[in-house]
Write a protein that holds these residues in place. Structure first.
Motif, short mmCIF file in Angstrom:
data_model
loop_
_atom_site.label_atom_id
_atom_site.label_comp_id
_atom_site.label_asym_id
_atom_site.label_seq_id
_atom_site.Cartn_x
_atom_site.Cartn_y
_atom_site.Cartn_z
N TYR A 16 18.22 -3.05 6.87
CA TYR A 16 17.89 -2.35 5.63
C TYR A 16 16.62 -2.91 4.99
O TYR A 16 15.73 -2.14 4.59
CB TYR A 16 19.07 -2.44 4.66
CG TYR A 16 18.82 -1.79 3.33
CD1 TYR A 16 18.90 -0.40 3.20
CD2 TYR A 16 18.49 -2.55 2.21
CE1 TYR A 16 18.66 0.21 1.97
CE2 TYR A 16 18.26 -1.94 0.99
CZ TYR A 16 18.33 -0.57 0.87
OH TYR A 16 18.09 0.03 -0.33
N GLU A 17 16.51 -4.23 4.86
CA GLU A 17 15.35 -4.82 4.20
C GLU A 17 14.06 -4.54 4.96
O GLU A 17 13.03 -4.25 4.36
CB GLU A 17 15.55 -6.33 4.00
CG GLU A 17 16.62 -6.67 2.98
CD GLU A 17 16.33 -6.13 1.58
OE1 GLU A 17 15.15 -6.06 1.17
OE2 GLU A 17 17.30 -5.77 0.88
N SER A 19 13.45 -1.95 6.97
CA SER A 19 13.12 -0.53 6.81
C SER A 19 12.67 -0.22 5.40
O SER A 19 11.75 0.57 5.20
CB SER A 19 14.31 0.34 7.21
OG SER A 19 14.51 0.26 8.60
N LYS A 20 13.30 -0.83 4.42
CA LYS A 20 12.89 -0.62 3.03
C LYS A 20 11.43 -1.07 2.86
O LYS A 20 10.62 -0.34 2.27
CB LYS A 20 13.80 -1.38 2.07
CG LYS A 20 13.43 -1.17 0.61
CD LYS A 20 14.46 -1.79 -0.34
CE LYS A 20 14.35 -3.27 -0.38
NZ LYS A 20 15.18 -3.90 -1.44
N TYR A 23 9.08 1.61 4.47
CA TYR A 23 8.91 2.83 3.68
C TYR A 23 8.17 2.56 2.36
O TYR A 23 7.40 3.40 1.90
CB TYR A 23 10.26 3.51 3.43
CG TYR A 23 10.74 4.25 4.65
CD1 TYR A 23 10.31 5.54 4.92
CD2 TYR A 23 11.62 3.66 5.56
CE1 TYR A 23 10.72 6.23 6.05
CE2 TYR A 23 12.04 4.34 6.69
CZ TYR A 23 11.58 5.62 6.93
OH TYR A 23 11.99 6.30 8.06
N LEU A 24 8.37 1.39 1.77
CA LEU A 24 7.68 1.07 0.51
C LEU A 24 6.26 0.57 0.76
O LEU A 24 5.30 1.11 0.20
CB LEU A 24 8.47 0.02 -0.27
CG LEU A 24 9.88 0.40 -0.72
CD1 LEU A 24 10.51 -0.76 -1.49
CD2 LEU A 24 9.90 1.67 -1.55
N LEU A 31 10.82 2.74 -4.88
CA LEU A 31 12.28 2.60 -4.96
C LEU A 31 12.74 3.06 -6.34
O LEU A 31 12.37 2.47 -7.35
CB LEU A 31 12.66 1.14 -4.72
CG LEU A 31 14.14 0.82 -4.66
CD1 LEU A 31 14.80 1.51 -3.47
CD2 LEU A 31 14.34 -0.69 -4.58
N GLU A 34 18.85 1.45 -6.27
CA GLU A 34 19.42 0.78 -5.11
C GLU A 34 20.81 0.30 -5.48
O GLU A 34 21.03 -0.21 -6.58
CB GLU A 34 18.51 -0.39 -4.73
CG GLU A 34 18.89 -1.11 -3.48
CD GLU A 34 17.82 -2.13 -3.12
OE1 GLU A 34 17.36 -2.10 -1.98
OE2 GLU A 34 17.47 -2.97 -3.98
N TRP A 43 24.20 -0.73 2.04
CA TRP A 43 23.19 -0.56 1.00
C TRP A 43 22.73 0.90 1.00
O TRP A 43 22.70 1.54 2.04
CB TRP A 43 21.98 -1.45 1.27
CG TRP A 43 22.20 -2.86 0.83
CD1 TRP A 43 22.59 -3.89 1.63
CD2 TRP A 43 22.05 -3.38 -0.48
NE1 TRP A 43 22.69 -5.03 0.89
CE2 TRP A 43 22.36 -4.74 -0.42
CE3 TRP A 43 21.69 -2.82 -1.71
CZ2 TRP A 43 22.32 -5.57 -1.54
CZ3 TRP A 43 21.65 -3.63 -2.81
CH2 TRP A 43 21.96 -4.99 -2.73
N GLY A 45 19.43 3.01 -0.83
CA GLY A 45 18.26 3.03 -1.69
C GLY A 45 17.72 4.43 -1.80
O GLY A 45 17.63 5.15 -0.81
N LEU A 47 14.53 6.56 -2.38
CA LEU A 47 13.08 6.40 -2.29
C LEU A 47 12.38 7.69 -2.71
O LEU A 47 12.85 8.78 -2.41
CB LEU A 47 12.68 6.04 -0.86
CG LEU A 47 13.41 4.87 -0.22
CD1 LEU A 47 12.88 4.64 1.19
CD2 LEU A 47 13.29 3.62 -1.05
N LEU A 57 17.91 5.83 1.91
CA LEU A 57 17.88 4.84 2.97
C LEU A 57 19.20 4.08 2.95
O LEU A 57 19.57 3.53 1.92
CB LEU A 57 16.70 3.88 2.78
CG LEU A 57 16.52 2.82 3.84
CD1 LEU A 57 16.21 3.45 5.21
CD2 LEU A 57 15.41 1.86 3.44
#
Length: 128
Positions: A16-17, A19-20, A23-24, A31, A34, A43, A45, A47, A57
């Motif tokens: 998750y972290e 991929s986050k 995307y960010l 974001l 979340e 998780w 999120g 986006l 996400l």
């Protein structure tokens, strides 16, 4: 029934972290919210792209891999519109993202290009 627009696209990530951050930091999403869902060990999120909610996400424990890329049944790819595919490709490459060569859509004559998110989800850039 009248559909107004696409509300969101759900993406499941193995990390998750990671991929986050992709995307960010790489694609420029923001974001909005979340939440950790303890009952699902997941998780989620929300986006946005240019202020518009776009991607949910998710993380889940041990999600199965995508069968093939990009011709598996279901979502084929997620496409983002850009002003210049060539310029956007240069930015992605500078950030360490592996990108395919530029293509031309034979139906519209517009530039396009494919790359992938950290889990191999096919993503496309398509010229406005």
């Amino acid at each position: 029934m009248k559909l107004n627009r696409v509300h969101h696209i759900a993406v499941i990530a193995t990390d998750y972290e990671r991929s986050k951050a992709f995307y960010l930091d790489v694609l420029g999403c923001t974001l909005l919210a979340e939440v950790y869902r303890a009952e699902r060990d997941s998780w989620m999120g929300d986006l946005a792209l240019n202020g518009e909610y776009l991607i949910e996400l998710f993380s889940f424990p041990s999600p199965p891999a995508r069968p093939t890329r990009p011709e598996a049944t279901g979502l084929r790819h997620l496409a983002f519109e850009v002003d210049s595919v060539a310029d956007a490709r240069e930015e992605l490459v500078a950030k360490g993202v592996a990108c395919e060569e530029l293509r031309t859509d034979p139906h519209t004559g517009r530039a396009m290009m494919f790359f992938a998110d950290p889990d191999g989800l096919p993503l496309e850039l398509y010229e406005r």
